[in-house]
Scaffold this motif. Structure first.
Motif, PDB file in Angstrom:
ATOM      1  N   GLN A 114       0.836  -1.194   0.000  1.00 14.48           N
ATOM      2  CA  GLN A 114       0.000   0.000   0.000  1.00 14.48           C
ATOM      3  C   GLN A 114       0.875   1.249   0.000  1.00 14.48           C
ATOM      4  OE1 GLN A 114      -2.791  -0.077   3.247  1.00 14.48           O
ATOM      5  NE2 GLN A 114      -3.924  -1.824   2.429  1.00 14.48           N
ATOM      6  N   LEU A 115       0.584   2.156  -0.927  1.00 15.63           N
ATOM      7  CA  LEU A 115       1.256   3.455  -0.980  1.00 15.63           C
ATOM      8  C   LEU A 115       0.329   4.469  -0.314  1.00 15.63           C
ATOM      9  CD1 LEU A 115       2.576   3.367  -4.678  1.00 15.63           C
ATOM     10  CD2 LEU A 115       3.652   2.467  -2.601  1.00 15.63           C
ATOM     11  N   LYS A 116       0.688   4.940   0.883  1.00 16.23           N
ATOM     12  CA  LYS A 116      -0.211   5.800   1.651  1.00 16.23           C
ATOM     13  C   LYS A 116      -0.397   7.166   1.011  1.00 16.23           C
ATOM     14  CE  LYS A 116      -1.836   4.777   4.965  1.00 16.23           C
ATOM     15  NZ  LYS A 116      -3.134   4.094   5.212  1.00 16.23           N
ATOM     16  N   ASP A 117       0.634   7.649   0.324  1.00 13.62           N
ATOM     17  CA  ASP A 117       0.558   8.933  -0.369  1.00 13.62           C
ATOM     18  C   ASP A 117       0.513   8.651  -1.871  1.00 13.62           C
ATOM     19  OD1 ASP A 117       0.975  11.374  -1.602  1.00 13.62           O
ATOM     20  OD2 ASP A 117       2.500  12.034  -0.176  1.00 13.62           O
ATOM     21  N   PRO A 118      -0.561   9.061  -2.569  1.00 11.67           N
ATOM     22  CA  PRO A 118      -0.664   8.783  -4.010  1.00 11.67           C
ATOM     23  C   PRO A 118       0.532   9.278  -4.820  1.00 11.67           C
ATOM     24  CG  PRO A 118      -2.759   9.580  -3.164  1.00 11.67           C
ATOM     25  CD  PRO A 118      -1.757   9.752  -2.052  1.00 11.67           C
ATOM     26  N   SER A 119       1.176  10.335  -4.348  1.00 11.09           N
ATOM     27  CA  SER A 119       2.312  10.867  -5.098  1.00 11.09           C
ATOM     28  C   SER A 119       3.514   9.932  -5.070  1.00 11.09           C
ATOM     29  CB  SER A 119       2.717  12.242  -4.541  1.00 11.09           C
ATOM     30  OG  SER A 119       3.219  12.126  -3.217  1.00 11.09           O
ATOM     31  N   LEU A 120       3.530   8.966  -4.152  1.00  7.64           N
ATOM     32  CA  LEU A 120       4.634   8.011  -4.083  1.00  7.64           C
ATOM     33  C   LEU A 120       4.712   7.159  -5.337  1.00  7.64           C
ATOM     34  CD1 LEU A 120       4.263   6.749  -0.401  1.00  7.64           C
ATOM     35  CD2 LEU A 120       6.192   8.033  -1.319  1.00  7.64           C
ATOM     36  N   ALA A 121       3.581   6.931  -5.975  1.00  5.50           N
ATOM     37  CA  ALA A 121       3.534   6.047  -7.138  1.00  5.50           C
ATOM     38  C   ALA A 121       4.460   6.508  -8.248  1.00  5.50           C
ATOM     39  CB  ALA A 121       2.098   5.948  -7.666  1.00  5.50           C
ATOM     40  N   ALA A 122       4.705   7.816  -8.341  1.00  2.00           N
ATOM     41  CA  ALA A 122       5.499   8.367  -9.441  1.00  2.00           C
ATOM     42  C   ALA A 122       6.991   8.422  -9.136  1.00  2.00           C
ATOM     43  CB  ALA A 122       4.993   9.762  -9.789  1.00  2.00           C
ATOM     44  N   LEU A 123       7.407   8.064  -7.915  1.00  2.00           N
ATOM     45  CA  LEU A 123       8.837   8.040  -7.615  1.00  2.00           C
ATOM     46  C   LEU A 123       9.536   6.986  -8.471  1.00  2.00           C
ATOM     47  CD1 LEU A 123       8.921   8.320  -3.709  1.00  2.00           C
ATOM     48  CD2 LEU A 123       9.365  10.113  -5.388  1.00  2.00           C
ATOM     49  N   HIS A 124      10.751   7.291  -8.937  1.00  2.00           N
ATOM     50  CA  HIS A 124      11.493   6.378  -9.816  1.00  2.00           C
ATOM     51  C   HIS A 124      12.693   5.772  -9.078  1.00  2.00           C
ATOM     52  CE1 HIS A 124       9.106   8.449 -12.846  1.00  2.00           C
ATOM     53  NE2 HIS A 124       9.452   7.523 -13.719  1.00  2.00           N
ATOM     54  N   PHE A 125      12.929   4.480  -9.355  1.00  2.00           N
ATOM     55  CA  PHE A 125      14.043   3.773  -8.738  1.00  2.00           C
ATOM     56  C   PHE A 125      14.728   2.892  -9.779  1.00  2.00           C
ATOM     57  CE2 PHE A 125      11.075   4.647  -5.336  1.00  2.00           C
ATOM     58  CZ  PHE A 125      11.882   5.000  -4.271  1.00  2.00           C
ATOM     59  N   SER A 126      15.982   2.559  -9.516  1.00  3.67           N
ATOM     60  CA  SER A 126      16.720   1.584 -10.309  1.00  3.67           C
ATOM     61  C   SER A 126      17.317   0.566  -9.355  1.00  3.67           C
ATOM     62  CB  SER A 126      17.841   2.254 -11.112  1.00  3.67           C
ATOM     63  OG  SER A 126      17.328   3.152 -12.076  1.00  3.67           O
ATOM     64  N   GLY A 127      17.303  -0.709  -9.759  1.00 14.03           N
ATOM     65  CA  GLY A 127      17.861  -1.726  -8.880  1.00 14.03           C
ATOM     66  C   GLY A 127      17.470  -3.123  -9.300  1.00 14.03           C
ATOM     67  N   ALA A 128      17.464  -4.045  -8.330  1.00 13.37           N
ATOM     68  CA  ALA A 128      17.138  -5.447  -8.597  1.00 13.37           C
ATOM     69  C   ALA A 128      16.393  -6.022  -7.407  1.00 13.37           C
ATOM     70  CB  ALA A 128      18.399  -6.252  -8.868  1.00 13.37           C
ATOM     71  N   MET A 129      15.467  -6.941  -7.682  1.00 14.60           N
ATOM     72  CA  MET A 129      14.705  -7.639  -6.656  1.00 14.60           C
ATOM     73  C   MET A 129      14.997  -9.130  -6.778  1.00 14.60           C
ATOM     74  SD  MET A 129      10.540  -7.934  -6.333  1.00 14.60           S
ATOM     75  CE  MET A 129      10.307  -6.162  -6.490  1.00 14.60           C
ATOM     76  N   ASP A 130      15.304  -9.776  -5.654  1.00 16.69           N
ATOM     77  CA  ASP A 130      15.596 -11.204  -5.628  1.00 16.69           C
ATOM     78  C   ASP A 130      14.472 -11.908  -4.877  1.00 16.69           C
ATOM     79  OD1 ASP A 130      16.555 -13.775  -5.339  1.00 16.69           O
ATOM     80  OD2 ASP A 130      18.589 -13.173  -4.825  1.00 16.69           O
ATOM     81  N   ARG A 131      13.713 -12.740  -5.588  1.00 16.15           N
ATOM     82  CA  ARG A 131      12.570 -13.398  -4.965  1.00 16.15           C
ATOM     83  C   ARG A 131      12.999 -14.502  -4.002  1.00 16.15           C
ATOM     84  NH1 ARG A 131       9.235 -15.787  -9.822  1.00 16.15           N
ATOM     85  NH2 ARG A 131       7.701 -16.042  -8.166  1.00 16.15           N
ATOM     86  N   ASN A 132      14.282 -14.883  -4.027  1.00 13.09           N
ATOM     87  CA  ASN A 132      14.781 -15.949  -3.163  1.00 13.09           C
ATOM     88  C   ASN A 132      15.286 -15.432  -1.820  1.00 13.09           C
ATOM     89  OD1 ASN A 132      14.383 -18.019  -5.170  1.00 13.09           O
ATOM     90  ND2 ASN A 132      16.153 -17.156  -6.238  1.00 13.09           N
ATOM     91  N   LYS A 133      15.182 -14.121  -1.601  1.00 16.85           N
ATOM     92  CA  LYS A 133      15.615 -13.528  -0.340  1.00 16.85           C
ATOM     93  C   LYS A 133      14.429 -12.843   0.335  1.00 16.85           C
ATOM     94  CE  LYS A 133      20.488 -12.972  -1.445  1.00 16.85           C
ATOM     95  NZ  LYS A 133      21.659 -12.076  -1.419  1.00 16.85           N
ATOM     96  N   PRO A 134      14.518 -12.620   1.646  1.00 18.93           N
ATOM     97  CA  PRO A 134      13.397 -11.984   2.359  1.00 18.93           C
ATOM     98  C   PRO A 134      13.037 -10.647   1.734  1.00 18.93           C
ATOM     99  CG  PRO A 134      14.995 -12.855   3.918  1.00 18.93           C
ATOM    100  CD  PRO A 134      15.622 -12.972   2.556  1.00 18.93           C
ATOM    101  N   ILE A 135      11.766 -10.351   1.714  1.00 20.59           N
ATOM    102  CA  ILE A 135      11.289  -9.130   1.079  1.00 20.59           C
ATOM    103  C   ILE A 135      11.831  -7.891   1.772  1.00 20.59           C
ATOM    104  CG2 ILE A 135       9.180  -9.149   2.464  1.00 20.59           C
ATOM    105  CD1 ILE A 135       9.607  -7.841  -1.144  1.00 20.59           C
TER     106      ILE A 135
END
Length: 381
Positions: A333-354
Protein backbone atom coordinates in the motif's frame (compact mmCIF):
# COMPACT_ATOMS: atom_id res chain seq x y z
CA UNK A 1 36.57 -10.87 -16.85
CA UNK A 2 37.69 -11.15 -13.18
CA UNK A 3 35.47 -13.57 -11.30
CA UNK A 4 35.99 -11.80 -7.95
CA UNK A 5 34.94 -8.48 -6.55
CA UNK A 6 36.95 -6.38 -4.12
CA UNK A 7 35.01 -5.47 -0.99
CA UNK A 8 36.81 -2.12 -0.88
CA UNK A 9 35.25 -1.30 -4.24
CA UNK A 10 31.86 -2.49 -2.98
CA UNK A 11 32.30 -0.24 0.03
CA UNK A 12 32.90 2.76 -2.20
CA UNK A 13 29.82 1.95 -4.28
CA UNK A 14 27.74 1.87 -1.11
CA UNK A 15 29.15 5.23 -0.04
CA UNK A 16 28.23 6.70 -3.43
CA UNK A 17 24.73 5.23 -3.09
CA UNK A 18 24.18 6.56 0.42
CA UNK A 19 25.46 10.03 -0.39
CA UNK A 20 23.52 10.31 -3.64
CA UNK A 21 26.58 10.44 -5.91
CA UNK A 22 26.21 7.06 -7.61
CA UNK A 23 25.82 6.81 -11.37
CA UNK A 24 23.01 4.85 -13.02
CA UNK A 25 25.20 1.93 -14.13
CA UNK A 26 26.93 1.70 -10.74
CA UNK A 27 23.53 1.83 -9.05
CA UNK A 28 22.31 -1.19 -11.02
CA UNK A 29 25.61 -2.94 -10.41
CA UNK A 30 25.38 -2.47 -6.65
CA UNK A 31 21.76 -3.64 -6.56
CA UNK A 32 22.75 -6.79 -8.43
CA UNK A 33 25.61 -7.49 -6.01
CA UNK A 34 23.32 -6.99 -3.01
CA UNK A 35 20.79 -9.38 -4.52
CA UNK A 36 23.37 -12.07 -5.35
CA UNK A 37 25.84 -12.02 -2.45
CA UNK A 38 25.00 -12.41 1.23
CA UNK A 39 28.29 -10.78 2.22
CA UNK A 40 27.54 -7.66 0.20
CA UNK A 41 23.99 -7.57 1.58
CA UNK A 42 25.33 -7.69 5.14
CA UNK A 43 27.78 -4.89 4.46
CA UNK A 44 25.04 -2.83 2.82
CA UNK A 45 22.71 -3.23 5.80
CA UNK A 46 25.43 -2.27 8.27
CA UNK A 47 26.57 0.78 6.32
CA UNK A 48 23.10 2.19 5.69
CA UNK A 49 22.31 1.90 9.40
CA UNK A 50 25.54 3.72 10.21
CA UNK A 51 24.82 6.45 7.68
CA UNK A 52 21.34 7.01 9.09
CA UNK A 53 22.72 7.86 12.52
CA UNK A 54 26.16 9.17 11.61
CA UNK A 55 25.52 12.65 13.03
CA UNK A 56 24.58 11.21 16.41
CA UNK A 57 27.78 9.23 16.85
CA UNK A 58 31.13 10.66 17.89
CA UNK A 59 34.39 8.89 18.62
CA UNK A 60 37.52 9.56 20.56
CA UNK A 61 40.49 10.18 18.25
CA UNK A 62 42.38 7.37 19.99
CA UNK A 63 39.74 4.82 18.94
CA UNK A 64 41.42 1.99 17.00
CA UNK A 65 39.40 1.83 13.79
CA UNK A 66 41.41 -0.97 12.20
CA UNK A 67 40.90 -3.30 15.14
CA UNK A 68 37.18 -2.58 15.23
CA UNK A 69 36.93 -3.15 11.47
CA UNK A 70 38.63 -6.55 11.81
CA UNK A 71 36.27 -7.41 14.66
CA UNK A 72 33.29 -6.59 12.48
CA UNK A 73 34.63 -8.73 9.63
CA UNK A 74 34.90 -11.68 12.00
CA UNK A 75 31.45 -11.01 13.37
CA UNK A 76 29.64 -10.97 10.04
CA UNK A 77 32.12 -13.13 8.11
CA UNK A 78 32.96 -10.54 5.45
CA UNK A 79 35.97 -11.75 3.40
CA UNK A 80 38.26 -9.30 1.65
CA UNK A 81 37.18 -10.72 -1.72
CA UNK A 82 33.94 -12.39 -2.70
CA UNK A 83 33.38 -14.81 -5.56
CA UNK A 84 31.18 -13.36 -8.29
CA UNK A 85 29.48 -15.33 -11.08
CA UNK A 86 30.76 -14.71 -14.59
CA UNK A 87 28.44 -12.18 -16.21
CA UNK A 88 28.22 -9.85 -19.16
CA UNK A 89 27.31 -6.85 -17.04
CA UNK A 90 29.59 -3.84 -16.76
CA UNK A 91 32.75 -4.52 -14.76
CA UNK A 92 33.08 -2.66 -11.49
CA UNK A 93 35.40 0.35 -11.80
CA UNK A 94 38.49 0.39 -9.59
CA UNK A 95 38.63 3.08 -6.92
CA UNK A 96 41.34 3.80 -4.38
CA UNK A 97 39.81 5.55 -1.38
CA UNK A 98 39.95 5.58 2.38
CA UNK A 99 36.36 6.12 3.56
CA UNK A 100 37.22 6.88 7.18
CA UNK A 101 33.73 7.92 8.24
CA UNK A 102 32.33 4.57 7.15
CA UNK A 103 35.02 2.60 8.95
CA UNK A 104 34.42 4.62 12.12
CA UNK A 105 30.69 4.06 11.82
CA UNK A 106 30.89 0.35 11.09
CA UNK A 107 33.35 -0.08 13.91
CA UNK A 108 30.68 1.43 16.12
CA UNK A 109 28.26 -1.19 14.85
CA UNK A 110 30.72 -3.88 15.89
CA UNK A 111 30.71 -2.50 19.43
CA UNK A 112 26.93 -2.63 19.65
CA UNK A 113 25.86 0.95 18.88
CA UNK A 114 23.68 0.01 15.91
CA UNK A 115 20.29 -1.53 16.67
CA UNK A 116 19.72 -4.35 14.19
CA UNK A 117 16.02 -3.85 13.63
CA UNK A 118 16.39 -5.38 10.18
CA UNK A 119 16.62 -8.87 11.69
CA UNK A 120 13.31 -8.39 13.46
CA UNK A 121 11.77 -7.35 10.14
CA UNK A 122 13.24 -10.42 8.48
CA UNK A 123 11.62 -12.81 10.95
CA UNK A 124 8.34 -10.91 10.74
CA UNK A 125 8.17 -11.28 6.96
CA UNK A 126 9.26 -14.91 7.02
CA UNK A 127 6.41 -15.73 9.39
CA UNK A 128 4.01 -15.08 6.52
CA UNK A 129 5.37 -17.92 4.42
CA UNK A 130 3.07 -20.85 3.88
CA UNK A 131 0.02 -18.71 3.12
CA UNK A 132 0.62 -18.83 -0.63
CA UNK A 133 -2.10 -20.53 -2.66
CA UNK A 134 -1.34 -23.70 -4.60
CA UNK A 135 -0.60 -24.15 -8.28
CA UNK A 136 -3.55 -25.92 -9.86
CA UNK A 137 -5.00 -27.14 -13.13
CA UNK A 138 -8.68 -26.94 -13.95
CA UNK A 139 -9.52 -29.82 -16.27
CA UNK A 140 -12.01 -29.54 -19.12
CA UNK A 141 -14.83 -31.00 -16.99
CA UNK A 142 -14.33 -28.36 -14.30
CA UNK A 143 -12.54 -30.56 -11.77
CA UNK A 144 -9.50 -29.00 -10.11
CA UNK A 145 -6.22 -30.83 -9.54
CA UNK A 146 -3.50 -29.48 -7.24
CA UNK A 147 0.00 -29.77 -8.66
CA UNK A 148 3.54 -29.91 -7.34
CA UNK A 149 6.76 -28.47 -8.77
CA UNK A 150 7.21 -31.54 -10.98
CA UNK A 151 6.23 -32.09 -14.61
CA UNK A 152 2.64 -33.24 -14.26
CA UNK A 153 1.35 -33.92 -17.76
CA UNK A 154 1.21 -37.68 -17.19
CA UNK A 155 -0.72 -37.19 -13.96
CA UNK A 156 -3.15 -34.81 -15.61
CA UNK A 157 -3.68 -37.30 -18.45
CA UNK A 158 -4.48 -40.01 -15.90
CA UNK A 159 -7.05 -37.77 -14.24
CA UNK A 160 -8.55 -36.93 -17.63
CA UNK A 161 -8.83 -40.61 -18.58
CA UNK A 162 -10.45 -41.40 -15.24
CA UNK A 163 -12.99 -38.63 -15.81
CA UNK A 164 -13.51 -39.62 -19.46
CA UNK A 165 -12.40 -36.15 -20.68
CA UNK A 166 -11.53 -35.50 -24.32
CA UNK A 167 -7.74 -34.82 -24.17
CA UNK A 168 -8.07 -32.30 -27.01
CA UNK A 169 -10.28 -29.95 -24.95
CA UNK A 170 -9.03 -26.91 -23.07
CA UNK A 171 -7.58 -27.13 -19.58
CA UNK A 172 -6.38 -24.18 -17.48
CA UNK A 173 -3.17 -24.09 -15.43
CA UNK A 174 -3.01 -21.29 -12.85
CA UNK A 175 0.15 -20.11 -11.07
CA UNK A 176 -0.68 -17.83 -8.11
CA UNK A 177 1.32 -15.02 -6.50
CA UNK A 178 4.57 -16.13 -4.90
CA UNK A 179 4.96 -19.17 -7.19
CA UNK A 180 6.53 -20.16 -10.52
CA UNK A 181 6.14 -23.37 -12.50
CA UNK A 182 7.56 -25.25 -15.47
CA UNK A 183 6.27 -28.29 -17.35
CA UNK A 184 6.23 -30.00 -20.74
CA UNK A 185 3.34 -29.98 -23.18
CA UNK A 186 2.32 -33.14 -25.01
CA UNK A 187 4.45 -32.25 -28.07
CA UNK A 188 7.62 -31.90 -25.97
CA UNK A 189 7.53 -28.09 -25.88
CA UNK A 190 8.52 -26.69 -22.49
CA UNK A 191 6.85 -23.79 -20.71
CA UNK A 192 8.16 -21.76 -17.76
CA UNK A 193 5.43 -19.73 -16.04
CA UNK A 194 5.89 -16.68 -13.83
CA UNK A 195 3.72 -15.77 -10.84
CA UNK A 196 0.09 -14.68 -11.39
CA UNK A 197 -0.08 -16.36 -14.79
CA UNK A 198 -2.55 -18.63 -16.54
CA UNK A 199 -2.19 -20.99 -19.50
CA UNK A 200 -5.03 -22.69 -21.37
CA UNK A 201 -3.97 -25.74 -23.40
CA UNK A 202 -5.09 -29.22 -24.47
CA UNK A 203 -3.51 -32.31 -22.95
CA UNK A 204 -3.03 -33.57 -26.52
CA UNK A 205 -2.69 -31.43 -29.67
CA UNK A 206 -5.33 -32.99 -31.91
CA UNK A 207 -5.92 -30.01 -34.24
CA UNK A 208 -3.92 -28.89 -37.31
CA UNK A 209 -2.33 -26.16 -35.15
CA UNK A 210 -0.90 -26.44 -31.67
CA UNK A 211 -2.70 -23.59 -29.89
CA UNK A 212 -2.36 -22.32 -26.31
CA UNK A 213 -3.66 -19.18 -24.61
CA UNK A 214 -1.67 -17.11 -22.09
CA UNK A 215 -2.39 -14.51 -19.44
CA UNK A 216 0.57 -13.20 -17.46
CA UNK A 217 4.14 -14.18 -18.30
CA UNK A 218 5.75 -17.34 -19.67
CA UNK A 219 8.84 -18.49 -21.54
CA UNK A 220 8.29 -21.00 -24.35
CA UNK A 221 10.80 -23.44 -25.79
CA UNK A 222 8.84 -24.85 -28.73
CA UNK A 223 9.46 -28.32 -30.14
CA UNK A 224 9.87 -28.15 -33.93
CA UNK A 225 6.98 -29.67 -35.90
CA UNK A 226 6.72 -27.99 -39.30
CA UNK A 227 3.48 -29.83 -40.15
CA UNK A 228 1.75 -28.55 -37.00
CA UNK A 229 2.65 -24.90 -36.26
CA UNK A 230 2.62 -23.62 -32.70
CA UNK A 231 0.46 -20.62 -31.80
CA UNK A 232 0.18 -18.58 -28.61
CA UNK A 233 -2.90 -16.41 -28.30
CA UNK A 234 -2.37 -13.50 -25.90
CA UNK A 235 -4.27 -10.24 -25.39
CA UNK A 236 -5.78 -10.24 -28.88
CA UNK A 237 -2.47 -11.19 -30.54
CA UNK A 238 -1.40 -14.36 -32.34
CA UNK A 239 2.22 -15.47 -31.99
CA UNK A 240 3.22 -18.10 -34.54
CA UNK A 241 6.37 -20.20 -34.04
CA UNK A 242 7.79 -23.40 -35.48
CA UNK A 243 10.85 -24.31 -33.41
CA UNK A 244 11.97 -21.39 -31.29
CA UNK A 245 12.36 -19.81 -27.84
CA UNK A 246 10.61 -16.64 -26.75
CA UNK A 247 9.22 -14.81 -23.73
CA UNK A 248 5.75 -13.29 -23.49
CA UNK A 249 4.74 -10.84 -20.80
CA UNK A 250 1.12 -9.69 -20.78
CA UNK A 251 -0.46 -8.77 -17.45
CA UNK A 252 -3.79 -6.99 -17.08
CA UNK A 253 -3.45 -3.24 -17.41
CA UNK A 254 0.11 -3.45 -18.75
CA UNK A 255 1.68 -3.46 -22.19
CA UNK A 256 2.33 -6.80 -23.89
CA UNK A 257 5.94 -7.73 -24.67
CA UNK A 258 6.90 -10.61 -26.98
CA UNK A 259 10.68 -11.12 -26.95
CA UNK A 260 12.44 -13.58 -29.26
CA UNK A 261 15.55 -15.39 -28.00
CA UNK A 262 16.10 -18.00 -30.72
CA UNK A 263 14.49 -18.89 -34.06
CA UNK A 264 11.78 -16.80 -35.65
CA UNK A 265 8.22 -15.83 -34.77
CA UNK A 266 5.43 -13.94 -36.49
CA UNK A 267 3.15 -11.67 -34.46
CA UNK A 268 -0.27 -10.63 -35.78
CA UNK A 269 -2.82 -8.32 -34.18
CA UNK A 270 -6.60 -8.20 -34.59
CA UNK A 271 -6.29 -5.69 -37.44
CA UNK A 272 -4.12 -8.04 -39.48
CA UNK A 273 -0.86 -6.16 -38.97
CA UNK A 274 2.07 -8.60 -38.94
CA UNK A 275 5.67 -8.38 -37.75
CA UNK A 276 8.35 -11.06 -38.03
CA UNK A 277 10.94 -11.02 -35.25
CA UNK A 278 14.62 -11.97 -35.32
CA UNK A 279 16.54 -12.99 -32.18
CA UNK A 280 17.09 -10.01 -29.91
CA UNK A 281 13.94 -8.23 -31.11
CA UNK A 282 10.62 -7.80 -29.35
CA UNK A 283 7.14 -6.58 -30.15
CA UNK A 284 5.54 -4.10 -27.75
CA UNK A 285 1.78 -3.48 -27.75
CA UNK A 286 0.27 -0.90 -25.41
CA UNK A 287 -3.26 -2.35 -25.63
CA UNK A 288 -5.50 -4.42 -27.90
CA UNK A 289 -6.13 -1.50 -30.24
CA UNK A 290 -2.52 -0.34 -30.55
CA UNK A 291 -0.20 -0.93 -33.49
CA UNK A 292 2.67 -3.40 -33.22
CA UNK A 293 5.99 -1.76 -32.39
CA UNK A 294 9.36 -3.46 -32.76
CA UNK A 295 12.36 -2.81 -30.52
CA UNK A 296 15.46 -4.54 -29.20
CA UNK A 297 15.69 -5.94 -25.68
CA UNK A 298 18.23 -6.96 -23.04
CA UNK A 299 18.16 -10.71 -22.32
CA UNK A 300 19.38 -10.20 -18.76
CA UNK A 301 16.53 -7.86 -17.91
CA UNK A 302 13.72 -9.64 -19.79
CA UNK A 303 14.64 -13.17 -18.70
CA UNK A 304 15.90 -12.34 -15.21
CA UNK A 305 12.60 -13.56 -13.71
CA UNK A 306 13.53 -17.14 -14.65
CA UNK A 307 16.48 -16.85 -12.24
CA UNK A 308 14.34 -15.17 -9.60
CA UNK A 309 15.67 -11.68 -10.39
CA UNK A 310 13.70 -8.63 -11.44
CA UNK A 311 15.76 -5.75 -12.80
CA UNK A 312 14.31 -2.27 -13.02
CA UNK A 313 15.83 0.91 -14.40
CA UNK A 314 14.28 4.30 -13.61
CA UNK A 315 10.95 2.58 -12.95
CA UNK A 316 7.96 3.97 -11.06
CA UNK A 317 7.39 2.73 -7.53
CA UNK A 318 3.83 1.82 -8.45
CA UNK A 319 5.01 -0.80 -10.97
CA UNK A 320 7.76 -2.06 -8.65
CA UNK A 321 5.13 -2.60 -5.96
CA UNK A 322 3.00 -4.63 -8.39
CA UNK A 323 5.90 -6.99 -9.09
CA UNK A 324 6.64 -7.33 -5.36
CA UNK A 325 3.01 -8.34 -4.78
CA UNK A 326 3.22 -11.00 -7.49
CA UNK A 327 6.51 -12.45 -6.37
CA UNK A 328 6.05 -12.43 -2.60
CA UNK A 329 2.26 -12.83 -2.36
CA UNK A 330 1.96 -9.69 -0.26
CA UNK A 331 -0.13 -6.54 -0.37
CA UNK A 332 1.75 -3.25 -0.87
CA UNK A 333 0.00 0.00 0.00
CA UNK A 334 1.26 3.46 -0.98
CA UNK A 335 -0.21 5.80 1.65
CA UNK A 336 0.56 8.93 -0.37
CA UNK A 337 -0.66 8.78 -4.01
CA UNK A 338 2.31 10.87 -5.10
CA UNK A 339 4.63 8.01 -4.08
CA UNK A 340 3.53 6.05 -7.14
CA UNK A 341 5.50 8.37 -9.44
CA UNK A 342 8.84 8.04 -7.61
CA UNK A 343 11.49 6.38 -9.82
CA UNK A 344 14.04 3.77 -8.74
CA UNK A 345 16.72 1.58 -10.31
CA UNK A 346 17.86 -1.73 -8.88
CA UNK A 347 17.14 -5.45 -8.60
CA UNK A 348 14.71 -7.64 -6.66
CA UNK A 349 15.60 -11.20 -5.63
CA UNK A 350 12.57 -13.40 -4.97
CA UNK A 351 14.78 -15.95 -3.16
CA UNK A 352 15.61 -13.53 -0.34
CA UNK A 353 13.40 -11.98 2.36
CA UNK A 354 11.29 -9.13 1.08
CA UNK A 355 12.66 -6.79 3.77
CA UNK A 356 16.05 -6.95 2.04
CA UNK A 357 14.49 -5.36 -1.02
CA UNK A 358 12.44 -2.69 0.74
CA UNK A 359 15.43 -1.72 2.87
CA UNK A 360 17.29 -1.02 -0.37
CA UNK A 361 14.47 1.22 -1.62
CA UNK A 362 14.20 3.00 1.72
CA UNK A 363 17.92 3.82 1.63
CA UNK A 364 17.14 6.41 -1.03
CA UNK A 365 15.82 8.59 1.75
CA UNK A 366 12.52 9.21 -0.06
CA UNK A 367 10.43 6.48 1.54
CA UNK A 368 10.04 4.34 4.63
CA UNK A 369 8.05 1.14 5.10
CA UNK A 370 6.45 -0.95 7.81
CA UNK A 371 4.68 -4.28 8.06
CA UNK A 372 1.15 -4.36 9.44
CA UNK A 373 -0.92 -7.55 9.45
CA UNK A 374 0.69 -8.97 6.33
CA UNK A 375 0.73 -5.67 4.45
CA UNK A 376 3.74 -3.59 3.46
CA UNK A 377 2.81 0.05 3.96
CA UNK A 378 5.02 2.65 2.28
CA UNK A 379 5.04 6.28 3.37
CA UNK A 380 7.17 9.34 2.67
CA UNK A 381 10.27 9.70 4.77
Amino acid sequence: MNNYIDMNDVEQLIIDKLTGHIGEEDDLRLSDLIARHQEVEQLWQQMQQVYAMRKAVSFDQSFNVDEAWLALQQKVNIPERVAEPVTDTVAMPVRKTNPSWVRYGIAAAATGIIILAVWFLKSEFNSQEGTVKSIQIKLANGSIVQTSAQDSLAGWMQNARSANINPGEWNTLTVPAGKSYSFKLADGSRVWMNAVSELRFPLLFTRPQRIVELKGEAYFKVAHQASQPFWVQVNGLKVKALGTEFNIKSYNGESTYISLVNGSVEVENAKGQQIVLSPGESVVVADRNSALQKETFDNTVVLGWMQGLYYFRNEKLQQIAVVAERWFDINVQLKDPSLAALHFSGAMDRNKPINTFFNMLASSGDIRFRNEEGKVIITRN
